[in-house]
Write an enzyme that holds these catalytic residues in place. Structure first.
Site, PDB file in Angstrom:
ATOM      1  CB  THR A 116     -30.081 -17.515  55.164  1.00  0.00           C
ATOM      2  OG1 THR A 116     -30.093 -16.858  56.438  1.00  0.00           O
ATOM      3  CG2 THR A 116     -31.046 -16.753  54.270  1.00  0.00           C
ATOM      4  CE1 TYR A 140     -27.678 -13.290  52.924  1.00  0.00           C
ATOM      5  CE2 TYR A 140     -28.871 -13.835  54.940  1.00  0.00           C
ATOM      6  CZ  TYR A 140     -27.949 -14.164  53.963  1.00  0.00           C
ATOM      7  OH  TYR A 140     -27.317 -15.388  54.018  1.00  0.00           O
TER       8      TYR A 140
END
Ligand code: UFG
Length: 324
Positions: A116, A140
């Site tokens: 990501t 995250y």
């Protein structure tokens, strides 16, 4: 090729499974269906297995004998990761380690990982090149960066070849309308705008209008989910041909502001809806745009759907006729 896909019942995973199946590859989806949807798996078998079950994973890998593994399965919601980091490290990092152990112990050599743009944290430079410092500002991003580090070390120690694909903002849906984005709760920009356009929500809230950008709202690099699926296929082919392990940004290198997305959605849907200005959402960098030179060079990947209207049109078709 024979490809084992974890999280193949999820949003990006299901579009990749569809592409792999359409191109004649043999696919096994492994998904615990905690976030994914059975109906989203359009090709191949689905094994309902949780990645915490390492022995089961090994059995699956040993019986399916994949040429490569694509690992999508993960929690994705940034805000949730701040409130509940232990679940994110457990699911995104520890379970990835289980899978990686099972993969190397079973002799699988090629691995594609869903990473990501959140690994970069607040960008010091845009467009963001892959060598940009990695300073995730939420659990995250940290949970994903830890896996990238494991991949480097597994490559050195066990000869596992990998491509880590760092997604920017995946959006849009299958042009045939069979699959699309379906998160619960939904937190992503385009689906929330479209739910307001559909009348399912009273209004759409813009989080922050005082950012240092031309119209004051955040800028993101939206990539059509089918182009993203194609990047996975190209990455598989690249590793199969002996390409060197690497991390690659997945985006178009083009930014669109939140206001621009709202205006485009009004045009595409032909609907008016209430738009409210709300305070900033904590943890949102003002601008995230990918430097895409490396993926174009290494994978010879050429986007087909680099068009915000088309992205929104396919997402809108899905929103109006969702199957799940
Ligand atoms: N936004 C709004 N209103 C909303 C929802 C979102 O204004 O109701 C804004 C956000 O504040 C942000 C932009 O729209 O500025 C995009 O937000 P998303 O939640 O759609 O996407 P993010 O850019 O926050 O997140 C995406 C991925 C994450 C990944 C991150 C990389 O969904 O998984 O990019 O930083 F971590």
């Amino acid at each position: 090729m024979r490809i084992l896909v974890t999280g193949g019942a999820g949003y990006i995973g299901s579009h990749t499974v569809e592409l792999l199946g359409r191109k004649g590859h043999i696919v096994l989806t492994v998904d615990n269906l905690s976030r994914g949807h059975r109906e989203a798996v359009l090709f191949g078998e689905l094994a309902e297995v949780d990645l915490s079950e390492k022995e089961k994973l090994k059995e699956l890998i040993n019986s399916f004998r994949p040429d490569a593994v694509i690992h999508f399965a993960a929690f994705i919601e940034v805000g949730e990761s701040v409130k509940d980091p232990k679940s994110f490290y457990r699911n995104n990092t520890c379970n990835a380690l289980n899978l990686l152990e099972a993969v190397v112990e079973s002799g699988v050599k090629n691995f594609i990982f869903s990473s990501t743009a959140a690994v970069y944290g607040n960008p010091q430079k845009v467009p963001i090149p892959e060598e940009h410092p990695k300073n995730p500002i939420n659990p995250y991003g940290a949970s994903k960066l830890a896996v990238e580090r494991m991949l480097q070390d597994f490559h050195t120690a066990y000869g596992l070849n990998y491509v880590a694909l760092r997604y920017f903002n995946a959006a849009g849906a299958d042009p045939k309308g069979r699959i699309g984005e379906s998160h619960n709760p939904e937190t992503h920009l385009i689906p929330l705008i479209l739910k307001a356009a559909k009348g399912e929500r009273d209004s759409f809230k813009i989080f922050g209008t005082d950012y240092p950008t031309p119209d004051g709202t955040c800028i993101r690099d939206f990539i059509h989910v089918c182009d993203l699926a194609e990047a996975h296929l190209k990455a598989l082919e690249y590793l199969a041909e002996g390409g060197e392990s690497c991390a690659l940004n997945c985006g178009y290198g083009t930014g669109h502001s939140v206001k621009e997305v709202v205006e485009t959605a009004k045009r595409v849907t032909g609907r008016e809806f209430k738009v409210e200005e709300a305070p900033r959402r904590p943890g949102d960098p003002p601008i995230l745009v990918a430097d895409t030179r490396r993926i174009e060079e290494k994978l010879n990947w050429k986007p087909k759907f680099n068009d915000l209207e088309y992205i929104i049109q396919t997402a809108w078709n899905w929103e109006l006729n969702r199957r799940f």
